[in-house]
Design a protein around this motif. Structure first.
Motif, PDB file in Angstrom:
ATOM      1  N   ASP A 169       0.831  -1.208   0.000  1.00 61.25           N
ATOM      2  CA  ASP A 169       0.000   0.000   0.000  1.00 61.25           C
ATOM      3  C   ASP A 169       0.864   1.255   0.000  1.00 61.25           C
ATOM      4  O   ASP A 169       0.592   2.211  -0.732  1.00 61.25           O
ATOM      5  N   ALA A 170       1.911   1.243   0.838  1.00 61.94           N
ATOM      6  CA  ALA A 170       2.784   2.417   0.931  1.00 61.94           C
ATOM      7  C   ALA A 170       3.424   2.709  -0.418  1.00 61.94           C
ATOM      8  O   ALA A 170       3.486   3.867  -0.852  1.00 61.94           O
ATOM      9  N   ALA A 171       3.886   1.670  -1.108  1.00 63.32           N
ATOM     10  CA  ALA A 171       4.515   1.863  -2.416  1.00 63.32           C
ATOM     11  C   ALA A 171       3.495   2.408  -3.420  1.00 63.32           C
ATOM     12  O   ALA A 171       3.798   3.311  -4.198  1.00 63.32           O
ATOM     13  N   ARG A 172       2.286   1.872  -3.351  1.00 63.64           N
ATOM     14  CA  ARG A 172       1.262   2.300  -4.309  1.00 63.64           C
ATOM     15  C   ARG A 172       0.873   3.762  -4.097  1.00 63.64           C
ATOM     16  O   ARG A 172       0.762   4.518  -5.062  1.00 63.64           O
ATOM     17  N   VAL A 173       0.695   4.166  -2.836  1.00 58.51           N
ATOM     18  CA  VAL A 173       0.315   5.566  -2.621  1.00 58.51           C
ATOM     19  C   VAL A 173       1.461   6.516  -2.951  1.00 58.51           C
ATOM     20  O   VAL A 173       1.247   7.704  -3.177  1.00 58.51           O
ATOM     21  N   LEU A 174       2.679   6.006  -3.000  1.00 59.15           N
ATOM     22  CA  LEU A 174       3.809   6.857  -3.407  1.00 59.15           C
ATOM     23  C   LEU A 174       3.931   6.913  -4.933  1.00 59.15           C
ATOM     24  O   LEU A 174       4.806   7.586  -5.454  1.00 59.15           O
ATOM     25  N   GLY A 175       3.092   6.163  -5.621  1.00 60.05           N
ATOM     26  CA  GLY A 175       3.054   6.269  -7.071  1.00 60.05           C
ATOM     27  C   GLY A 175       3.646   5.093  -7.823  1.00 60.05           C
ATOM     28  O   GLY A 175       3.825   5.162  -9.034  1.00 60.05           O
ATOM     29  N   ALA A 176       3.981   4.007  -7.119  1.00 63.40           N
ATOM     30  CA  ALA A 176       4.567   2.848  -7.789  1.00 63.40           C
ATOM     31  C   ALA A 176       3.481   2.046  -8.503  1.00 63.40           C
ATOM     32  O   ALA A 176       2.415   1.804  -7.941  1.00 63.40           O
ATOM     33  N   ARG A 180       6.672  -2.065 -10.587  1.00 69.55           N
ATOM     34  CA  ARG A 180       7.606  -1.500  -9.631  1.00 69.55           C
ATOM     35  C   ARG A 180       7.367  -2.074  -8.235  1.00 69.55           C
ATOM     36  O   ARG A 180       8.314  -2.334  -7.496  1.00 69.55           O
ATOM     37  N   VAL A 181       6.114  -2.265  -7.869  1.00 73.33           N
ATOM     38  CA  VAL A 181       5.817  -2.857  -6.557  1.00 73.33           C
ATOM     39  C   VAL A 181       6.453  -4.248  -6.475  1.00 73.33           C
ATOM     40  O   VAL A 181       7.058  -4.616  -5.467  1.00 73.33           O
TER      41      VAL A 181
END
Lengths: 271, 263
Positions: A169-176, A180-181
């Motif tokens: 979730d953290a990676a996704r909200v940062l735009g990944a 990339r995730v």
């Protein structure tokens, strides 16, 4: 804990000191204890020294095998088989394990298969492999690859299944994006599992090696042990066993150090 | 409300969770309507189970609502958008990356050039006081320091709106106070719009311009309290008469909200 010196030690003194660290001292002690016990048995009256050779006799045989070049040829042959089998087996395992552990669709598809393979010992495939592939080099490599496959696939899958949702979730909200995730979150968090799986695989690989070399192998440590047994040369058999132990633990140490380097970020329990 | 267009608008938002297949879906949020102005610091407060975290996740695009919508600059939020930065309650700092690697993660994902990323790392690690720890892995940092990394990481991604889900819930009181000050300082610099979920009265009063009090079961807006305490706020603010007055007003509002809440 080792004593912390107040005066600066020389490099040499520090190295000597390192040998007497409790980890190395105690580790060496367990091996020394087994050798001593064996020695006691070997020198008991009534024990045939030809069948139960004493440690000096074994050391001599080791030296002879080393000088004749037999040991090097056999060790190299075995090492090659283990490495090729390991690379093939672990590559396929990591690929399938990642697919099954990361993608729901592939999980549904592959999990029953992986779980069915789990209880089957790799050695059970030997008769089939001989019948289907013959008794050449490919058979031996296939058997090792099969043995390596199992612990690798199970760990690779577990590594992907255990990726914490919070990091995704953290990676996704940062735009990944999804790709990339996978590369920056799933893969690094699965590394500790992969290393554990590969270390287990390395030892099961050696296990399968000896069995694989029983199949009319012209060279190899397994062949050496098997052949020695037929001529009651227990000293050579023991040398073969000891060399497998040494080579296996060196490879395991290498894997361990590589693993520690790759997971230097991870919290480690220090007992 | 003023004439400015809202930064975030929530319209007719209702959300239900299907707990078990057979039972009626549980309504966790019921007809929420809110307008949040640009640059405002807004807190969502309410007892546990009032759906405040769910509301925040819906605002971020992490969770699609059952009904209604969230508008960001007038556009419907249809999914995750890095313009909407999110700080989680749990420790979400990537342990396999150094402080530096964490801070530049968002910019890297968005394709920001290396030189600019280095500048961002330098700036934001300094802003949260972690310049010396840029090469450190999170395992060497305390809980408070990890939260600083988390904040730097989100700010370095230059979000337009910051959504924070009880980010300091797991910290001890002293660290929490320090981190609240850090957030206010960062916010003063960037003037982002912030939506901050908390269940801590003091935290809501200390940080916010506006506190939205939610009633529970189902979650709905009970009241909206404006906090007029002068800025910049600092440790002395916590013992000022204005603070105590604002806290009392909020406490009363929360009591009223509790009376509204279902079982």
């Amino acid at each position: 804990m080792s004593a912390s010196p107040s005066a600066p030690k020389t490099d040499f003194a520090a190295r000597i000191g390192a040998i007497f660290r409790p980890s190395i001292l105690l580790g060496g002690l367990s091996i020394a204890l087994v050798v001593a016990l064996y020695w006691l048995v070997a020198t008991r009256p009534g024990v045939n020294p030809a069948l139960v050779p004493t440690p000096p006799r074994i050391a001599l045989t080791f030296w002879e095998e080393l000088r004749s070049g037999e040991l090097a040829i056999n060790t190299w042959a075995s090492l090659q088989r283990v490495m090729i089998g390991f690379i093939i087996g672990s590559a396929v395992a990591v690929l399938l394990g990642f697919l099954a552990g990361w993608f729901r669709f592939w999980g549904y598809f592959l999990n029953p298969l992986i779980d069915a393979i789990r209880p089957i010992p790799a050695l059970a495939y030997i008769p089939l492999v001989i019948v289907w592939v013959g008794i050449g080099e490919p058979s031996r490599i296939i058997i090792i690859a099969l043995a390596v496959f199992k612990p690798c696939v199970v760990n690779a899958r577990a590594g992907m299944q255990e990726v914490a949702q919070i990091y995704v979730d953290a990676a996704r909200v940062l735009g990944a994006g999804k790709v990339r995730v996978f590369w920056t979150v799933a893969l690094p968090s699965a590394v500790p599992y992969l290393i554990a799986g590969m270390r287990t695989a390395m030892s099961t690989g050696f296990l399968a090696l000896v069995a694989a070399e029983l199949i009319a192998a012209p060279t190899g440590l397994g062949f050496m042990i098997q052949n020695a047994g037929q001529y009651f040369r227990t000293d050579i058999a023991i040398v073969g066993i000891v060399v497998i132990g040494i080579v296996g633990s060196i490879l395991d140490q290498l894997a361990k150090v590589t693993g520690q380097y790759l997971t230097k970020w991870a919290e480690v329990r220090r007992s | 409300m003023n004439v400015e267009a809202p930064k975030l608008a929530i319209r007719g938002l209702t959300h239900r969770f299907q707990i078990e297949a057979q039972t009626e879906p549980l309504t966790v949020l019921n007809d929420i309507n809110l307008a949040i102005e640009p640059g405002q610091f807004v807190s969502l407060i309410g007892e546990s189970g009032c759906g405040k975290s769910t509301l925040l996740r819906i605002m971020s695009g992490l969770l699609p609502p059952s009904e209604g919508e969230t508008l960001h600059d007038g556009k419907r939020v249809a999914g995750i958008d890095p313009k909407l930065g999110f700080v989680f309650q749990q420790d979400a700092v990537f342990p396999w990356l150094t402080v530096e690697g964490n801070i530049e993660y968002g910019p890297k994902a968005r394709g920001v050039a290396k030189a600019e990323r280095a500048r961002l790392v330098e700036h934001w690690s300094a802003q949260v006081g972690l310049t010396k720890f840029r090469k450190a892995y999170p395992k060497h940092l305390s809980g408070g320091m990890r939260k600083r990394v988390d904040l730097a990481r989100v700010f370095a991604n230059s979000p337009d709106v910051l959504l924070m889900d009880e980010p300091f819930g797991a910290l001890d009181v002293q660290t929490k106070h320090v981190m609240q000050q850090v957030v206010l300082d960062l916010w003063r610099e960037t003037r982002n719009t912030v939506v901050f979920v908390t269940h801590d009265l003091d935290e809501a009063v200390f940080l916010s311009d506006v506190v939205v009090v939610l009633a529970a079961r189902p979650g709905r807006v009970a009241s909206i309290i404006r906090v007029g305490i002068d800025r910049p706020r600092n440790e002395a603010t916590r013992v000022s008469d204005d603070f105590v007055a604002a806290k009392r007003e909020l406490w009363n509002a929360m009591q009223a909200a509790r009376a509204m809440s279902g079982n």
